[in-house]
Design a protein around this motif. Structure first.
Motif, mmCIF file in Angstrom:
data_model
loop_
_atom_site.group_PDB
_atom_site.id
_atom_site.type_symbol
_atom_site.label_atom_id
_atom_site.label_comp_id
_atom_site.label_asym_id
_atom_site.label_seq_id
_atom_site.Cartn_x
_atom_site.Cartn_y
_atom_site.Cartn_z
ATOM 1 N N ASP A 222 0.860 -1.190 0.000
ATOM 2 C CA ASP A 222 0.000 0.000 0.000
ATOM 3 C C ASP A 222 0.888 1.228 0.000
ATOM 4 O O ASP A 222 1.676 1.437 0.934
ATOM 5 N N THR A 223 0.772 2.053 -1.046
ATOM 6 C CA THR A 223 1.669 3.188 -1.213
ATOM 7 C C THR A 223 0.900 4.494 -1.340
ATOM 8 O O THR A 223 -0.130 4.555 -2.021
ATOM 9 N N PRO A 224 1.384 5.570 -0.715
ATOM 10 C CA PRO A 224 0.785 6.885 -0.949
ATOM 11 C C PRO A 224 1.013 7.304 -2.402
ATOM 12 O O PRO A 224 2.057 6.999 -2.987
ATOM 13 N N THR A 225 0.052 8.006 -2.987
ATOM 14 C CA THR A 225 0.252 8.474 -4.360
ATOM 15 C C THR A 225 1.468 9.391 -4.454
ATOM 16 O O THR A 225 2.097 9.481 -5.517
ATOM 17 N N SER A 226 1.809 10.054 -3.358
ATOM 18 C CA SER A 226 2.974 10.944 -3.358
ATOM 19 C C SER A 226 4.273 10.186 -3.607
ATOM 20 O O SER A 226 5.287 10.783 -3.978
ATOM 21 N N SER A 227 4.261 8.865 -3.418
ATOM 22 C CA SER A 227 5.464 8.074 -3.668
ATOM 23 C C SER A 227 5.773 7.949 -5.150
ATOM 24 O O SER A 227 6.902 7.651 -5.533
ATOM 25 N N MET B 12 6.120 -4.265 -12.255
ATOM 26 C CA MET B 12 6.700 -5.367 -11.470
ATOM 27 C C MET B 12 5.719 -6.519 -11.277
ATOM 28 O O MET B 12 6.054 -7.554 -10.696
ATOM 29 N N GLY B 13 4.491 -6.348 -11.738
ATOM 30 C CA GLY B 13 3.489 -7.403 -11.579
ATOM 31 C C GLY B 13 2.597 -7.228 -10.372
ATOM 32 O O GLY B 13 1.780 -8.100 -10.064
ATOM 33 N N LEU B 14 2.755 -6.086 -9.651
ATOM 34 C CA LEU B 14 1.888 -5.772 -8.523
ATOM 35 C C LEU B 14 0.911 -4.689 -8.995
ATOM 36 O O LEU B 14 1.229 -3.502 -9.010
ATOM 37 N N ILE B 15 -0.271 -5.114 -9.383
ATOM 38 C CA ILE B 15 -1.224 -4.247 -10.075
ATOM 39 C C ILE B 15 -2.064 -3.455 -9.070
ATOM 40 O O ILE B 15 -2.472 -3.974 -8.033
ATOM 41 N N ARG B 16 -2.330 -2.199 -9.404
ATOM 42 C CA ARG B 16 -3.192 -1.393 -8.547
ATOM 43 C C ARG B 16 -4.619 -1.916 -8.630
ATOM 44 O O ARG B 16 -5.193 -2.015 -9.710
ATOM 45 N N VAL B 17 -5.196 -2.232 -7.451
ATOM 46 C CA VAL B 17 -6.540 -2.818 -7.424
ATOM 47 C C VAL B 17 -7.541 -1.953 -6.673
ATOM 48 O O VAL B 17 -8.755 -2.177 -6.764
ATOM 49 N N ASP B 18 -7.054 -0.967 -5.909
ATOM 50 C CA ASP B 18 -7.983 -0.167 -5.115
ATOM 51 C C ASP B 18 -7.282 1.097 -4.636
ATOM 52 O O ASP B 18 -6.042 1.171 -4.633
ATOM 53 N N VAL B 19 -8.070 2.090 -4.241
ATOM 54 C CA VAL B 19 -7.544 3.302 -3.613
ATOM 55 C C VAL B 19 -8.422 3.648 -2.417
ATOM 56 O O VAL B 19 -9.622 3.370 -2.416
ATOM 57 N N SER C 40 3.362 3.947 -8.428
ATOM 58 C CA SER C 40 2.279 3.113 -8.936
ATOM 59 C C SER C 40 2.596 2.483 -10.286
ATOM 60 O O SER C 40 2.421 1.282 -10.486
ATOM 61 N N GLY C 41 3.055 3.277 -11.226
ATOM 62 C CA GLY C 41 3.365 2.744 -12.554
ATOM 63 C C GLY C 41 4.466 1.704 -12.506
ATOM 64 O O GLY C 41 4.379 0.661 -13.172
ATOM 65 N N TRP C 42 5.486 1.949 -11.715
ATOM 66 C CA TRP C 42 6.595 0.993 -11.580
ATOM 67 C C TRP C 42 6.110 -0.305 -10.961
ATOM 68 O O TRP C 42 6.489 -1.401 -11.415
ATOM 69 N N LEU C 43 5.253 -0.225 -9.937
ATOM 70 C CA LEU C 43 4.737 -1.434 -9.302
ATOM 71 C C LEU C 43 3.899 -2.246 -10.282
ATOM 72 O O LEU C 43 3.966 -3.484 -10.293
#
Length: 291
Positions: A243-248, A257-264, A251-254
């Motif tokens: 779980d990452t803050p958008t400020s990090s 890496m195969g870790l897809i964004r599924v929720d916010v 998201s695109g890099w993850l």
């Protein structure tokens, strides 16, 4: 619901009491109904570090939960706020959160809100301060991220505890000594080490359906990627969540890496936490509940 059933529920006494270890089975059952991945062990981890309340009927049945964590004298986070669907709309969530706020006088309180819960939190004085992106999957790519000269990745050892507490406090603006001590003792961790001291850290532990990466803090995004990539490489092919803050801006890099964004979810606070201008950055949460 029939009018008769509605009247019965209006007349039913609902009590709040402290959550105990014996309540964790019922609490875990409530979270499973929502589709949350929390295991009994995850609830135990959360309660060990904080305090909780349960809402109960006269029969003793648990129909609501809330857990909070005090970080120093000025800050706290709140999470695992659940009300049994059959009892929503009876003010139980409001009562639980109002009670917790009374128990935390003078503290800035933060939480991560689902869309369903956000209107309640806004009514109680919480304001949005950021967005957290949930990424998960079976990591399929873990490139080696080169660190700058003089920096090396190594496992966390007990000797690192005080340095980790100081680094985490700088990155989060909170005193999370007990949390960091728990992670050093019972989670897997790595640090970016230099002759001048630690320049980043990350932890990974069992959670839900697999592994959870977090917390992660570092001075630069490339350092954070190196810390996260280490765990993807270690547990690639298994289920991983972060779980990452958008400020990090990870998201695109993850996704790659195969870790897809599924929720916010929306981070909300009664008062924003102040972070020093040149502080390390917080790249991944311990969990959505703990922050």
């Amino acid at each position: 619901m029939s009018l008769e059933n509605a009247n019965v529920r209006e007349q039913t006494a609902i009590n709040l009491r402290s959550m105990t270890e014996e309540d964790l089975g019922a609490a875990s059952g409530l979270s499973k109904v929502l589709g949350w991945p929390h295991r009994l062990e995850d609830w135990d981890f959360m309660l060990r570090l904080g305090r909780g309340l349960v809402a109960t009927l006269e029969s003793g049945e648990i129909i609501g939960t809330i857990v909070w964590w005090s970080f120093g004298e000025r800050h706290a986070t709140v999470g695992l706020i659940i009300v049994n669907g059959a009892w929503q709309g009876h003010g139980i969530g409001t009562n639980m959160l109002t009670t917790v706020r009374r128990l935390l006088p003078g503290r800035s309180i933060s939480l991560n809100a689902t869309p369903a819960g956000q209107p309640l939190y806004e009514k109680l004085g919480f304001v949005p301060t950021g967005i957290v992106e949930q990424h998960q999957g079976n990591g399929v790519s873990s490139p080696i991220i080169a660190l700058d000269a003089g920096q090396r990745l190594r496992p966390v050892v007990q000797y690192d505890l005080q340095d980790l507490i100081a680094f985490d406090s700088a990155a989060t603006g909170m005193d999370r000594s007990a949390l960091i001590e728990e992670l050093v003792q019972n989670a897997k961790g790595v640090v970016i080490d230099t002759e001048e001291g630690i320049r980043g850290y990350s932890f990974c532990r069992r959670f839900g359906w697999g592994w959870l990466i977090g917390p992660v803090a570092a001075e630069t995004a490339e350092q954070a990627k190196a810390l996260i990539s280490h765990w993807i490489g270690t547990y690639g092919g298994e289920f991983i969540r972060i779980d990452t803050p958008t400020s990090s801006a990870l998201s695109g890099w993850l996704d790659e890496m195969g870790l897809i964004r599924v929720d916010v979810v929306n981070t909300m606070s009664t008062e924003p936490v102040v972070i020093s201008e040149n502080a390390p950055q917080y790249f991944a949460l311990t969990s959505q509940a703990l922050g």
